[in-house]
Design an enzyme around this catalytic site. Sequence first.
Site, PDB file in Angstrom:
ATOM      1  CE  LYS A 289      -3.925  -2.014   0.108  1.00 55.17           C
ATOM      2  NZ  LYS A 289      -4.268  -2.865   1.225  1.00 55.17           N
ATOM      3  CB  SER A 290       4.105   1.776   1.177  1.00 63.62           C
ATOM      4  OG  SER A 290       5.295   2.477   0.967  1.00 63.62           O
TER       5      SER A 290
END
Length: 305
Positions: A235-236
Amino acid sequence: MAYRGRFAPSPTGALHFGSLIAAVASFADARAHGGVWLVRIEDLDRPREVPGAAEAILRTLRAFGLHWDGQPLRQSRRTSAYDAALERLTARGLTYPCACSRSEIARDARPGAAGPIYAGTCRNGLPPGRPPRSTRLRTPPGVVSLRDRIQGERSQDVAQDFGDCILRRGDGLHAYQLAVVVDDAWQGINHVVRGADLLDSTPCQYLLQQALGLPTPHYAHVPLALAAGGRKLSKSLAAAPVDPAAPWPALLRAWAWLGQAPAPAESRASLADFWEYARLAWRIERVPTVARACVDPNAWASIGD
Ligand code: GLU
């Protein structure tokens, strides 16, 4: 029974370090057991699919020496099998139609370890005048206990702590929980090694296996790679794709990250040499249980020797 494992990436982007860890662990575990290792492209969620990602993932696996057996299976070709499973569950009274919209679900849900827990609004019938949108599992009561080869004994009250999962979504697409159970059984998978983000989904998958009369594989969940700041790597922005043109840094980093003994120099002469070493050296009991932050997977700096 002969070992059959798999790696099941979703083609929502390039292979990043978190997925590489799951691929390396499942491949090493399969080969250490003299087993078969299959790849399944989980391309059910067409709206989230990135064009070309499936081919890019397969190219990257090959570049890392992660050679699979047979042909990759694509979930997009398996719709009729998921329909048949859904019919069987419905015939047994184990599904119900749900009219809730995303915002209604979010508004009424309780927080849970694996995400918001559906409030069960439509469990006892659709609200008057509301058309069905999705289909849910009528989760039976009781605690499911499973022994994970890495995480140890885990128990979950699925109805309480996970809720009635979606089997068929409002847009008509089959949901991951249904598809994964149907396909693992159809492919004869008896060992699942995957990321610990799916640990809390496993009891629900077990209940689906029971309801469909399918065997339960052995599970091993490898700890997540986190981005700096504790966010999930995928998610980064730090989720840099691993570099298929220069696999060694990310490969050795994944191996070290899985707690395995450092590969001696002679095993680094070629990818084939590395995997021959890895097949013999792999020890699942060395894999740590807790998620940790990782650094740039493609950089050579600070790979422990
Ligand atoms: N497709 C899932 C993912 O990419 C993995 C599913 C599984 O291994 O069961 O996260």
